[in-house]
Design an enzyme around this catalytic site. Structure first.
Site, PDB file in Angstrom:
ATOM      1  CB  ILE A 148      13.944  18.021  -5.995  1.00 29.05           C
ATOM      2  CG1 ILE A 148      12.727  18.440  -5.179  1.00 29.05           C
ATOM      3  CG2 ILE A 148      14.298  19.052  -7.052  1.00 29.05           C
ATOM      4  CD1 ILE A 148      13.063  19.425  -4.102  1.00 29.05           C
ATOM      5  CB  CYS A 149      16.336  14.922 -10.100  1.00 27.90           C
ATOM      6  SG  CYS A 149      15.136  14.463 -11.346  1.00 27.90           S
ATOM      7  CG  HIS A 150      17.898  19.128 -14.778  1.00 29.55           C
ATOM      8  ND1 HIS A 150      18.057  18.798 -16.091  1.00 29.55           N
ATOM      9  CD2 HIS A 150      17.752  20.471 -14.746  1.00 29.55           C
ATOM     10  CE1 HIS A 150      18.021  19.900 -16.829  1.00 29.55           C
ATOM     11  NE2 HIS A 150      17.834  20.931 -16.025  1.00 29.55           N
TER      12      HIS A 150
END
Length: 118
Positions: free
Chosen positions: A74-76
């Site tokens: 997960i990231c932005h």
């Protein structure tokens, strides 16, 4: 050389939420910076491996991340997590890796609007 088998699979926020709700033992890896994690976080336990601090966590990656369990990164917005997922599979030999399409932002829109957008 990258092949489809050596690339992370894409997973939508809704698909990931369903798998987590079903009790799948997915390791959630968040590669965002600490300040991003403070702004918006999943309501699930995550393994925080900020990319900018890789020299600090890389020596302990084997202790932090189990090889025999699926990993969702997960990231932005889904770009950094895709890059990390590719590295995890190609360079570290992890097998089942998913990239959260649209990142935490998509989670906020598709699954949980209480997670702030930034």
């Amino acid at each position: 050389m990258q092949t489809p088998e050596s690339l992370p699979k894409s997973i939508t926020a809704r698909e990931l939420q369903q798998r987590l709700s079903d009790g799948e033992a997915i390791q959630l890896v968040d590669v965002r910076e600490a300040m991003e994690l403070e702004l918006a976080r999943l309501p699930h336990e995550v393994i925080h491996l900020p990319l900018s601090c890789s020299s600090a966590w890389l020596p302990t990656l084997e202790q932090r991340l189990e090889r025999d369990r699926p990993v969702a990164v997960i990231c932005h917005a889904g770009v950094r997590s895709w890059q990390f997922g590719c590295w995890l599979m190609e360079q570290q030999g992890y097998g089942q890796v998913w990239n959260l399409l649209g990142g935490i932002d998509a989670w906020s829109v598709q699954v949980d609007p209480s997670v702030p957008r930034y």
